[in-house]
Enzyme design. Structure first.
Site: not given
Ligand code: RIB
Length: 302
Positions: A43, A224, A252
Site C-alpha cells: 500500500n 484529528d 499507509d
Molecule cells: O494498513 C492496511 C493493511 O493492513 C491492509 O491492506 C492489510 O493487508 C494489512 O496489512
C-alpha cells in the site's frame, strides 16, 4: 523524480463488509466480500508511486494465484517489483479485514512475508543504496527491519519506520530511524503508556521525543490530523474534512506521501500537511488503495 524504496509486506486483503465485528463464539451475517491487493508495504509503495515517484518494492509473496495477482497489480501501479521474490514453500500473506461503517479490524496471516529476510536485503543492496528514502513497517520479521534500517543509515539513506502492527521498539533500532509514524494506539504500545485524554498523549509525545532526539516522532490521529513535537510543544496539523467511506490504508497513504514530501526536502510541517491531505483523500473511496490520490489531487485539495 525521487527514488523511494519500500521494504515490507504484500497481502491479499479479504474484505468483509459487516455492520459490526462478531463477538467471541458468535456467528453474524455480513453484507459483501471483496478480494483486494493490500499489505502495508504494498500500500505504501502504491501511495508513493501515484504521487509520481520512482518506487521499488522489496518483499516476498508465495508462488500462488494471489502472489501473481499482487505482482501484476503492483506493476500496473508503476511499482518496480524486481526485489520481490516468489517463495514456492509458502502461501502469500492474507489479511482478513472486517470493514464497518467508520472503521475496521484486521487479522493478518503473514505467510510469505515472514520470508522477507536479511538475504533478500543483501541481494537488493544496490536498490537500497541508491534510494532517496526507505520506508519499512512491522509486517515482516523484526530482525529484517533492524537490518535494513542499519544498512540504509550506513549508506546515508533517510529512513521512515511505520511501526505497524506495533511492538516495543528498542533503542538500538531507533538509532537508525529518522522518522517514526505510529498512530495513537501504536504509540501507546511504543511508549508503554495508556492515554485517556489528548493531553496525556501530548505529554507522552514530548517526553518520548526528548529521550529519542535523533528520531522525529509523528503521530497520526485519524480525523484529528497528525502531530509532531517542535521545541517541546506538540504541533497538530489538521486533516481535511471528508466523507469517510473506508479508513483501510489511510496510514499507509500517509507514509507513502510523507516519503514523497521528505524526499523532496519539504520542511516537516509541509511534509506532514501533504501526507495528511493525501490520507484524508484516500478514505473517500473503498479499499486500501483505490482512493490513494495523485500529486495533482493532493495539490488541488487545498
Ligand atoms: O494498513 C492496511 C493493511 O493492513 C491492509 O491492506 C492489510 O493487508 C494489512 O496489512
Amino acid at each position: 523524480m525521487k527514488n523511494i524504496v519500500v521494504v515490507g509486506s504484500l497481502n491479499m486483503d479479504l474484505v468483509l463488509e459487516v455492520n459490526r465485528v462478531p463477538k467471541i463464539g458468535e456467528t453474524i451475517k455480513g453484507e459483501e466480500m471483496s478480494y483486494l491487493v493490500g499489505g502495508k508495504g504494498a500500500n505504501q509503495a502504491v501511495a508513493a508511486s501515484r504521487l509520481g515517484n520512482e518506487v521499488k518494492m522489496i518483499g516476498c509473496v508465495g508462488q500462488d494465484t494471489y502472489g501473481e495477482k499482487i505482482l501484476k497489480h503492483l506493476k500496473e501501479e508503476g511499482v518496480n517489483v524486481e526485489g520481490v521474490i516468489k517463495d514456492e514453500a509458502i502461501f502469500s500473506g492474507i489479511a482478513t479485514i472486517f470493514k464497518t461503517t467508520n472503521d475496521n479490524s484486521i487479522v493478518v496471516i503473514p505467510g510469505a512475508n515472514d520470508f522477507c529476510n536479511k538475504d533478500l536485503i543483501d541481494k537488493n543492496l544496490d536498490i537500497i543504496k541508491s534510494a532517496d528514502i526507505l520506508i519499512t513497517q512491522l509486517e515482516i520479521p523484526l530482525e529484517t527491519v533492524e537490518y535494513v534500517l542499519k544498512v540504509s543509515k550506513e549508506n546515508d539513506v533517510k529512513t521512515i519506520l511505520n511501526p505497524a502492527p506495533a511492538t516495543k521498539i528498542n533503542k538500538e533500532l531507533l538509532k537508525n530511524v529518522d522518522f517514526i509514524t505510529p498512530n495513537e494506539t501504536e504509540f501507546e504500545i511504543i511508549s508503554e503508556k495508556v492515554f485517556n485524554h489528548s493531553n496525556e498523549l501530548e505529554e507522552a509525545m514530548v517526553s518520548w521525543q526528548k529521550e529519542n532526539i535523533s528520531t522525529t516522532l509523528i503521530v497520526t490521529r485519524g480525523k484529528d490530523g497528525a502531530s509532531y513535537v517542535e521545541e517541546d510543544t506538540v504541533k497538530t496539523l489538521k486533516s481535511l474534512e471528508v466523507d469517510v467511506v473506508d479508513t483501510t490504508g489511510a496510514g499507509d497513504t500517509f507514509n507513502g506521501a510523507l516519503a514523497h514530501g521528505l524526499s523532496h526536502e519539504l520542511p516537516i510541517d509541509e511534509a506532514v500537511t501533504f501526507a495528511g491531505t493525501a490520507a484524508s483523500l484516500s478514505v473517500t473511496k473503498f479499499g486500501a488503495q483505490i482512493g490513494m490520490p495523485t500529486f495533482e489531487e493532493v495539490k488541488n485539495a487545498h
